[in-house]
Design an enzyme around this catalytic site. Structure first.
Site, PDB file in Angstrom:
ATOM      1  N   LYS A  57      -8.751 -11.364  -6.266  1.00  0.00           N
ATOM      2  CA  LYS A  57      -8.914 -10.286  -5.278  1.00  0.00           C
ATOM      3  C   LYS A  57      -9.035  -8.918  -5.948  1.00  0.00           C
ATOM      4  CE  LYS A  57      -5.136 -11.533  -2.794  1.00  0.00           C
ATOM      5  NZ  LYS A  57      -4.127 -11.475  -1.707  1.00  0.00           N
ATOM      6  N   LYS A  59      -6.579  -7.537  -7.642  1.00  0.00           N
ATOM      7  CA  LYS A  59      -5.281  -6.895  -7.439  1.00  0.00           C
ATOM      8  C   LYS A  59      -4.344  -7.264  -8.583  1.00  0.00           C
ATOM      9  CE  LYS A  59      -2.614  -6.124  -3.158  1.00  0.00           C
ATOM     10  NZ  LYS A  59      -2.482  -6.566  -1.759  1.00  0.00           N
TER      11      LYS A  59
HETATM   12  N1  CTP Z   1       2.491  -4.681   5.970  1.00  0.00           N
HETATM   13  C1  CTP Z   1       3.002  -4.019   7.104  1.00  0.00           C
HETATM   14  N2  CTP Z   1       3.293  -2.677   7.045  1.00  0.00           N
HETATM   15  C2  CTP Z   1       3.087  -1.986   5.908  1.00  0.00           C
HETATM   16  C3  CTP Z   1       2.588  -2.633   4.750  1.00  0.00           C
HETATM   17  C4  CTP Z   1       2.301  -3.999   4.815  1.00  0.00           C
HETATM   18  O1  CTP Z   1       3.178  -4.620   8.156  1.00  0.00           O
HETATM   19  N3  CTP Z   1       3.374  -0.697   5.901  1.00  0.00           N
HETATM   20  C5  CTP Z   1       2.167  -6.091   6.070  1.00  0.00           C
HETATM   21  C6  CTP Z   1       0.691  -6.367   5.792  1.00  0.00           C
HETATM   22  O2  CTP Z   1      -0.072  -6.131   6.964  1.00  0.00           O
HETATM   23  C7  CTP Z   1       0.725  -7.823   5.405  1.00  0.00           C
HETATM   24  C8  CTP Z   1       2.090  -7.973   4.703  1.00  0.00           C
HETATM   25  O3  CTP Z   1       2.849  -6.817   5.066  1.00  0.00           O
HETATM   26  O4  CTP Z   1       0.705  -8.633   6.562  1.00  0.00           O
HETATM   27  C9  CTP Z   1       1.938  -8.064   3.189  1.00  0.00           C
HETATM   28  O5  CTP Z   1       1.249  -6.920   2.778  1.00  0.00           O
HETATM   29  P1  CTP Z   1       0.790  -6.638   1.285  1.00  0.00           P
HETATM   30  O6  CTP Z   1      -0.680  -6.571   1.212  1.00  0.00           O
HETATM   31  O7  CTP Z   1       1.500  -7.523   0.347  1.00  0.00           O
HETATM   32  O8  CTP Z   1       1.414  -5.157   1.083  1.00  0.00           O
HETATM   33  P2  CTP Z   1       0.805  -3.687   1.200  1.00  0.00           P
HETATM   34  O9  CTP Z   1       1.967  -2.764   1.136  1.00  0.00           O
HETATM   35  O10 CTP Z   1      -0.128  -3.566   2.363  1.00  0.00           O
HETATM   36  O11 CTP Z   1       0.025  -3.615  -0.207  1.00  0.00           O
HETATM   37  P3  CTP Z   1      -1.250  -2.772  -0.677  1.00  0.00           P
HETATM   38  O12 CTP Z   1      -0.879  -1.328  -0.675  1.00  0.00           O
HETATM   39  O13 CTP Z   1      -1.500  -3.314  -2.074  1.00  0.00           O
HETATM   40  O14 CTP Z   1      -2.366  -3.100   0.287  1.00  0.00           O
END
Ligand code: CTP
Length: 154
Positions: A57, A59
């Protein structure tokens, strides 16, 4: 006979939910979506993205897969952690774990509607103001501002 074909009570009555994520630098948004998902089911399975899948991905995580998986599986609201290794494993997971409900953050809205004939698909709103990306940004900023003292030896 009929008796042996009856499903065990456990399988019939228990609602199983599943959700997926990387959960790097575990934060309050992660906790909230797992708790909110668990509130909609009796048993929660979480697919945690492997380092290999994240590489696919594009990441890179600060915390390796085994540690991220250990943290998520230690939560009271989580019953089982499985590795998320590909985009197309969801259908198999839903069948294998008798999943009734797939929950994703609303950043994925509409993306998994094709699974709606296998189980209920729900998109929950993200917790505002926090993400792994933002968290990494704060650490970089604090470091640049000298909030973390660098100790050098004479
Ligand atoms: N999620 C959430 N609220 C946030 C951040 C994440 O509800 N503020 C949810 C995402 O929608 C997903 C889950 O947590 O269903 C896992 O998210 P992940 O992608 O691991 O984390 P993110 O913080 O969104 O990471 P990134 O900044 O790398 O996108």
């Amino acid at each position: 006979g009929l008796r042996s074909r009856r499903r065990p009570a456990e399988e019939a009555d228990v609602t199983v939910g599943i959700t997926y994520g990387t959960f790097d630098l575990f934060h309050i948004g992660h906790l909230r979506i797992l708790e909110r998902t668990r509130a909609l089911c009796d048993r929660l399975v979480v697919g945690v993205s492997t380092d290999e899948f994240n590489a696919l991905k594009g990441k890179r995580t600060a915390v390796p897969f085994h540690d991220r998986a250990s943290i998520v599986s230690a939560l009271r609201c989580v019953d089982e952690v499985i590795p998320e290794e590909s985009w197309d494993q969801k259908q198999g997971d839903i069948t294998r774990h008798s999943v009734d409900l797939l929950v994703m953050g609303d950043d994925w809205r509409g993306k998994f509607d094709d699974l709606a004939d296998l189980c209920e698909v729900v998109y929950l709103p993200r917790t505002p103001g926090i993400s792994t990306t933002e968290l990494r940004g704060h650490v970089v900023e604090l470091t640049a501002n000298g909030a973390f003292a660098v100790v050098t030896q004479g």
